[in-house]
Each structure stands twice: as C-alpha cells, then as structure tokens.
Design an enzyme around this catalytic site. Structure first.
Site, PDB file in Angstrom:
ATOM      1  N   ASP A 113       0.844  -1.187   0.000  1.00  0.00           N
ATOM      2  CA  ASP A 113       0.000   0.000   0.000  1.00  0.00           C
ATOM      3  C   ASP A 113       0.881   1.239   0.000  1.00  0.00           C
ATOM      4  O   ASP A 113       1.772   1.371   0.849  1.00  0.00           O
ATOM      5  CB  ASP A 113      -0.907   0.002   1.232  1.00  0.00           C
ATOM      6  CG  ASP A 113      -2.015   1.041   1.124  1.00  0.00           C
ATOM      7  OD1 ASP A 113      -2.437   1.338  -0.007  1.00  0.00           O
ATOM      8  OD2 ASP A 113      -2.454   1.542   2.163  1.00  0.00           O
ATOM      9  N   HIS A 120      -3.715  14.071   0.597  1.00  0.00           N
ATOM     10  CA  HIS A 120      -3.935  13.199   1.756  1.00  0.00           C
ATOM     11  C   HIS A 120      -2.734  13.231   2.704  1.00  0.00           C
ATOM     12  O   HIS A 120      -2.911  13.365   3.930  1.00  0.00           O
ATOM     13  CB  HIS A 120      -4.181  11.763   1.286  1.00  0.00           C
ATOM     14  CG  HIS A 120      -4.279  10.769   2.407  1.00  0.00           C
ATOM     15  ND1 HIS A 120      -5.328  10.742   3.289  1.00  0.00           N
ATOM     16  CD2 HIS A 120      -3.434   9.775   2.786  1.00  0.00           C
ATOM     17  CE1 HIS A 120      -5.148   9.766   4.158  1.00  0.00           C
ATOM     18  NE2 HIS A 120      -4.010   9.172   3.879  1.00  0.00           N
ATOM     19  N   ARG A 129       0.981  15.870  13.062  1.00  0.00           N
ATOM     20  CA  ARG A 129       2.174  16.627  13.480  1.00  0.00           C
ATOM     21  C   ARG A 129       1.869  18.124  13.430  1.00  0.00           C
ATOM     22  O   ARG A 129       2.496  18.870  12.660  1.00  0.00           O
ATOM     23  CB  ARG A 129       3.371  16.296  12.574  1.00  0.00           C
ATOM     24  CG  ARG A 129       3.809  14.837  12.624  1.00  0.00           C
ATOM     25  CD  ARG A 129       5.062  14.607  11.774  1.00  0.00           C
ATOM     26  NE  ARG A 129       4.838  14.917  10.367  1.00  0.00           N
ATOM     27  CZ  ARG A 129       4.305  14.065   9.494  1.00  0.00           C
ATOM     28  NH1 ARG A 129       3.943  12.857   9.889  1.00  0.00           N
ATOM     29  NH2 ARG A 129       4.134  14.420   8.228  1.00  0.00           N
ATOM     30  N   GLU A 184     -10.564   4.061   3.698  1.00  0.00           N
ATOM     31  CA  GLU A 184      -9.577   4.671   2.801  1.00  0.00           C
ATOM     32  C   GLU A 184      -9.918   4.246   1.377  1.00  0.00           C
ATOM     33  O   GLU A 184      -9.752   3.082   1.009  1.00  0.00           O
ATOM     34  CB  GLU A 184      -8.152   4.250   3.159  1.00  0.00           C
ATOM     35  CG  GLU A 184      -7.646   4.877   4.454  1.00  0.00           C
ATOM     36  CD  GLU A 184      -6.136   4.744   4.620  1.00  0.00           C
ATOM     37  OE1 GLU A 184      -5.526   3.918   3.906  1.00  0.00           O
ATOM     38  OE2 GLU A 184      -5.569   5.469   5.452  1.00  0.00           O
ATOM     39  N   GLU A 186      -9.218   3.828  -2.345  1.00  0.00           N
ATOM     40  CA  GLU A 186      -7.983   3.708  -3.104  1.00  0.00           C
ATOM     41  C   GLU A 186      -8.232   3.001  -4.437  1.00  0.00           C
ATOM     42  O   GLU A 186      -9.285   2.396  -4.659  1.00  0.00           O
ATOM     43  CB  GLU A 186      -6.931   2.929  -2.306  1.00  0.00           C
ATOM     44  CG  GLU A 186      -6.701   3.470  -0.897  1.00  0.00           C
ATOM     45  CD  GLU A 186      -5.543   2.800  -0.188  1.00  0.00           C
ATOM     46  OE1 GLU A 186      -4.740   2.116  -0.867  1.00  0.00           O
ATOM     47  OE2 GLU A 186      -5.424   2.952   1.044  1.00  0.00           O
ATOM     48  N   ASP A 218      -8.943   0.284   2.104  1.00  0.00           N
ATOM     49  CA  ASP A 218      -7.958  -0.153   3.093  1.00  0.00           C
ATOM     50  C   ASP A 218      -8.421   0.320   4.473  1.00  0.00           C
ATOM     51  O   ASP A 218      -7.991   1.358   4.971  1.00  0.00           O
ATOM     52  CB  ASP A 218      -6.579   0.423   2.743  1.00  0.00           C
ATOM     53  CG  ASP A 218      -5.480  -0.163   3.609  1.00  0.00           C
ATOM     54  OD1 ASP A 218      -5.572  -1.366   3.936  1.00  0.00           O
ATOM     55  OD2 ASP A 218      -4.538   0.561   3.958  1.00  0.00           O
ATOM     56  N   ARG A 222      -7.578   4.125  13.355  1.00  0.00           N
ATOM     57  CA  ARG A 222      -6.687   5.276  13.510  1.00  0.00           C
ATOM     58  C   ARG A 222      -6.073   5.386  14.908  1.00  0.00           C
ATOM     59  O   ARG A 222      -4.930   5.839  15.047  1.00  0.00           O
ATOM     60  CB  ARG A 222      -7.437   6.561  13.183  1.00  0.00           C
ATOM     61  CG  ARG A 222      -7.964   6.635  11.767  1.00  0.00           C
ATOM     62  CD  ARG A 222      -6.856   6.567  10.738  1.00  0.00           C
ATOM     63  NE  ARG A 222      -7.375   6.794   9.385  1.00  0.00           N
ATOM     64  CZ  ARG A 222      -6.654   6.708   8.288  1.00  0.00           C
ATOM     65  NH1 ARG A 222      -5.369   6.375   8.360  1.00  0.00           N
ATOM     66  NH2 ARG A 222      -7.188   6.935   7.104  1.00  0.00           N
ATOM     67  N   GLN A 225      -3.399   2.796  15.067  1.00  0.00           N
ATOM     68  CA  GLN A 225      -2.313   3.238  14.191  1.00  0.00           C
ATOM     69  C   GLN A 225      -1.462   4.316  14.853  1.00  0.00           C
ATOM     70  O   GLN A 225      -0.228   4.277  14.777  1.00  0.00           O
ATOM     71  CB  GLN A 225      -2.900   3.767  12.882  1.00  0.00           C
ATOM     72  CG  GLN A 225      -1.876   4.250  11.874  1.00  0.00           C
ATOM     73  CD  GLN A 225      -2.521   4.790  10.600  1.00  0.00           C
ATOM     74  OE1 GLN A 225      -3.743   4.773  10.449  1.00  0.00           O
ATOM     75  NE2 GLN A 225      -1.717   5.260   9.673  1.00  0.00           N
ATOM     76  N   TYR A 229       2.486   3.048  15.052  1.00  0.00           N
ATOM     77  CA  TYR A 229       3.171   3.203  13.765  1.00  0.00           C
ATOM     78  C   TYR A 229       4.581   3.767  13.874  1.00  0.00           C
ATOM     79  O   TYR A 229       5.345   3.706  12.910  1.00  0.00           O
ATOM     80  CB  TYR A 229       2.326   4.052  12.809  1.00  0.00           C
ATOM     81  CG  TYR A 229       2.491   5.550  12.924  1.00  0.00           C
ATOM     82  CD1 TYR A 229       3.207   6.257  11.968  1.00  0.00           C
ATOM     83  CD2 TYR A 229       1.920   6.257  13.985  1.00  0.00           C
ATOM     84  CE1 TYR A 229       3.343   7.639  12.049  1.00  0.00           C
ATOM     85  CE2 TYR A 229       2.052   7.627  14.066  1.00  0.00           C
ATOM     86  CZ  TYR A 229       2.762   8.317  13.107  1.00  0.00           C
ATOM     87  OH  TYR A 229       2.906   9.673  13.195  1.00  0.00           O
ATOM     88  N   LYS A 238      -4.060  -1.881  10.240  1.00  0.00           N
ATOM     89  CA  LYS A 238      -4.501  -2.043   8.857  1.00  0.00           C
ATOM     90  C   LYS A 238      -4.551  -3.501   8.408  1.00  0.00           C
ATOM     91  O   LYS A 238      -5.143  -3.801   7.370  1.00  0.00           O
ATOM     92  CB  LYS A 238      -3.585  -1.257   7.918  1.00  0.00           C
ATOM     93  CG  LYS A 238      -3.742   0.264   8.042  1.00  0.00           C
ATOM     94  CD  LYS A 238      -2.758   0.992   7.151  1.00  0.00           C
ATOM     95  CE  LYS A 238      -2.978   2.489   7.185  1.00  0.00           C
ATOM     96  NZ  LYS A 238      -4.156   2.919   6.418  1.00  0.00           N
ATOM     97  N   THR A 242      -8.654  -5.641   4.178  1.00  0.00           N
ATOM     98  CA  THR A 242      -8.567  -4.738   3.031  1.00  0.00           C
ATOM     99  C   THR A 242      -9.512  -5.288   1.973  1.00  0.00           C
ATOM    100  O   THR A 242      -9.358  -6.429   1.533  1.00  0.00           O
ATOM    101  CB  THR A 242      -7.137  -4.660   2.469  1.00  0.00           C
ATOM    102  OG1 THR A 242      -6.253  -4.177   3.485  1.00  0.00           O
ATOM    103  CG2 THR A 242      -7.076  -3.748   1.263  1.00  0.00           C
ATOM    104  N   THR A 329      -4.707   6.380   0.057  1.00  0.00           N
ATOM    105  CA  THR A 329      -5.953   7.144   0.051  1.00  0.00           C
ATOM    106  C   THR A 329      -5.939   8.214  -1.033  1.00  0.00           C
ATOM    107  O   THR A 329      -4.968   8.954  -1.173  1.00  0.00           O
ATOM    108  CB  THR A 329      -6.173   7.813   1.412  1.00  0.00           C
ATOM    109  OG1 THR A 329      -6.152   6.806   2.427  1.00  0.00           O
ATOM    110  CG2 THR A 329      -7.501   8.535   1.460  1.00  0.00           C
ATOM    111  N   GLU A 343      -9.795  12.706   7.555  1.00  0.00           N
ATOM    112  CA  GLU A 343      -9.671  14.005   6.888  1.00  0.00           C
ATOM    113  C   GLU A 343     -11.010  14.747   6.862  1.00  0.00           C
ATOM    114  O   GLU A 343     -11.071  15.946   7.128  1.00  0.00           O
ATOM    115  CB  GLU A 343      -9.182  13.819   5.452  1.00  0.00           C
ATOM    116  CG  GLU A 343      -7.804  13.214   5.316  1.00  0.00           C
ATOM    117  CD  GLU A 343      -7.520  12.882   3.865  1.00  0.00           C
ATOM    118  OE1 GLU A 343      -7.029  13.780   3.145  1.00  0.00           O
ATOM    119  OE2 GLU A 343      -7.805  11.748   3.445  1.00  0.00           O
TER     120      GLU A 343
END
Length: 397
Positions: A113, A120, A129, A184, A186, A218, A222, A225, A229, A238, A242, A329, A343
């Site tokens: 992926d 995105h 961040r 997500e 895709e 996908d 969150r 994650q 991550y 994830k 999928t 995404t 988002e």
C-alpha cells in the site's frame, strides 16, 4: 450485445472476474452490461482459446499468461459480443448478474500500500504533526509505502469485524475495540507476469507486467495506528481487512482515461522517470449508509502506478502473479474530495453531517461503506469498476 446506459460495463470495458451459480464451481467471466459472459463455457464450445485458464476459481493462471494472451483474448471477446453471426452461440453463455455470486477475482500473493496523494499526505501531516512540516523530506523523492497482509485482502461484501488492539491511554495503554475505524478509498493494480529476483522493473515495462486495476478500501483503525506506527509504520491498524472490488478492469480499457499527472518537483531520480503520461482520470465516490460523503479525484495523484511499480522493485524484489499494489488514500484539495473520515472530520474535531441529518466522526457498528469509480470511455458510457462494499460488525466479546 445491448448494454443499458450507465451500466459502466460496455464493450470498451469488459472487466474480468470470478463468478458461480448455485451448486456450481466458480469460473472466470467478463462483465457486459447487466450480465456475465462465461468464458469457460465459450472455451469449452471452441469459441475462445483456452489452456484451462477460465475453468478456474481465480484469474491467476490467465494473468500469468501475459499480453500475448490478454490482447487476443480481449479482441476475440469483443468480436463475439459485436458480430451478430455469433449471437446464437454466445447467448447461452450469458447469465444475469443478479443470478450469480461474485468471488475474490484473484489469489493475492503480496500486498503493498502506497501513500501517493499529496493532499492526503499533507492533511495527515497537519493532523498528526501540528505545527510541523506536513510532508516529510522523503515524500517528494519516492513513493512511500508499506507491506500489508495478503491473507486479509477480502472481496467486496465481506463483513468487517471491528478490530481490537492496543491504544494510547492515560497513564497506561489500553486494549480493546478501536474507537476510530476509518475508510480509505484507493485504486490498486494487479500483477500478472512475474519478474526475476534481482531484476528491477522499469516504468516503461509497466504494461508487460500489470494485468489491470481494482478498487480498494484499506480499512484503518486510527487510534491503534497512532500508537503503533512509530517507528516502523502501520501494522495491526490495517492488517485486519482490506476490501477489493470483484472486477479487474484491464489496462487496455483505460486508454481514454490517461492524463498527464501533476508536475513533480523536484524531478524524480532516473529510475522513477516515466516517458508516458500515466495519470488516470478516475472519479471515485464514497457512500456511507447510502449517502454520498466524498468524490475523490484520482487524476491528481502525485505518484503514478508505473512509478510505484518501479520503486517497489528497485532493490531487486521479485514480482509474483497476484501481487496487489494500492495507491493509498485518494484525496483532492476540497473537503468534499477527501478520501477518509480522519480528513473529512479532521480527526473527529469537525463531525460530518450526513444528508439525513445524522453525524459521524468515525465508523459505527452497522455502518455500510460503498466505494465506486468511473473513468472516461471512447463512447458516452463511462468505464465502471463495480463497487467495493463493507458493513461494520461489532468486535467479539
């Protein structure tokens, strides 16, 4: 062959899938209008060349045969559907789509992926961040991606059980069902012809290896994650599921959809440069409980499919028949074009109000997500991808 307007499955498309009727084994078919053309039946009657590619429960054997087989097969199917002299022989091999069951179209070998939408990636950078630079320095230099789990790639319609995992807590981490289950939207491509270990695949060799494109959802947890991550990337957040669409649209069906992708600055390194325009003018649509919440545009993806393929094999990693590589995404510059709930709701701080008056921040048990897409065609009827659907079920006690 009459095709209802707006079906998305006209003679310029002819996507491949695997279907079955009650009490019969799965076999390979092609979508045409609101029907499925049984390629195994055509082959058994001598109308179509076959080396047992079509009397099979997956497309893998046919995909591995390569362009020398794909192109004449497609040409022959077009002839059979457009030449009136074949009507009496072809009609018995047509089945209403409403009367058949669609299956996973191919056996997944590996799943990769990517993270190729600048919009995105920028949105996620600002959310995760805040106050920092949204894009990390490597993002404009290479197609960022991760290896997913092939064993949990599932066909459209498979129930999505809310995953459990470890999440950040105060003062200690907690374990339980995700509270931030996300979608997500895709687009993925599927490898047909494998490559040798130690031999990178160039952007120019894309059509020699790639069989076609599918839609991908996908699913992502969150909160899991966000805790897991760093520093190695997504894992349990994830790998639980999928979903992919049941129809694989051939590369040759998307000729009219090819457009020039966004300008890349800085210029990519030589192995990532592409002589052909491989942006694809696809319009995705995300529905939540039957209500449209977003229309992401695929034409704006910063990294293209041939670049993703070249980067995935740049270290000599071998391709295998059935490898699935997803775009990441798909999001556009406007809010109504964002391809994920994180988002659309800005990580839950701006609830999404649905047309029926209900609100969502992330997916709730019982929610059904449907992702569809269309692409330009040589005639008025667009190229359709079918859909990829999933309904969320509660986490087991």
């Amino acid at each position: 062959m009459p095709v209802p307007e707006g079906s998305g499955f006209g003679v310029h498309n002819l996507p491949y899938g695997v279907f079955s009727q009650r009490g019969e084994l799965p076999r390979v078919g092609v979508a045409i209008g609101e029907q499925v053309l049984d390629l195994a039946e055509l082959a058994s009657s001598g109308l179509l060349a076959d080396r047992r590619w079509f009397a099979a429960g997956s497309l893998n054997a046919f995909m591995a045969a390569g362009r020398a087989v794909w192109q004449p097969t497609r040409d022959r199917v077009i002839t059979l559907l457009t030449d009136m002299s074949y009507r009496d022989e072809v009609e018995p091999a047509l089945y209403p789509m409403s009367d058949v069951e669609l299956h996973m179209p191919f056996e997944v070998a590996d799943y990769v992926d990517f993270y190729s939408s600048r919009e995105h990636a920028t949105n996620l950078g600002r959310i995760l961040r805040p106050g920092g630079e949204p894009l990390l320095p490597n993002w404009t230099r290479l197609p960022v991606g991760y290896h997913g789990r092939a064993g949990t790639v599932v066909p459209s319609g498979t129930p999505i059980v809310r995953p459990r995992g470890q999440r950040k807590g105060e003062p200690e981490p907690v374990f339980g069902p995700t509270a931030k289950l996300d979608v997500e939207a895709e687009v993925g491509f599927v490898i047909g012809v494998p490559s040798a270990l130690g031999r990178p695949v160039s952007t120019g060799a894309f059509r020699d290896h790639v069989f076609g494109f599918v839609l991908v959802n996908d699913w992502s947890a969150r909160d899991i994650q966000a805790w897991e991550y760093q520093p190695l990337g997504p894992f349990l957040a994830k790998s639980f599921a999928t979903s992919v669409s049941p129809w694989v649209v051939p590369v040759d069906a998307l000729g009219a959809a090819r457009v020039r992708p966004p300008e890349q600055d800085p210029e990519p390194l030589p192995y990532l440069r592409c002589d052909e325009p491989w942006g694809l003018d696809l319009t995705l649509r995300i529905e939540l409980n039957g209500q449209v919440v977003s229309r992401p545009p695929f034409a704006g993806m910063y990294w293209t499919a041939p670049q993703q393929l070249a980067h995935a094999t740049a270290n000599g990693a071998a391709l295998r028949t059935g490898d699935l590589m997803a775009s990441g995404t798909v999001s556009g510059p406007r809010r109504e074009q964002r391809g994920s709930l994180i988002e659309l709701t800005w990580n839950g701080t701006e609830p999404l109000e649905l047309p029926d008056g209900t609100k969502r921040v992330f997916l709730e048990d019982g929610d059904t997500v449907r992702v569809t897409a269309t692409a330009p065609s040589p005639d008025v009827d667009p190229i359709g991808f079918g859909d990829v659907i999933g309904t969320v079920y509660p986490s087991p006690a």
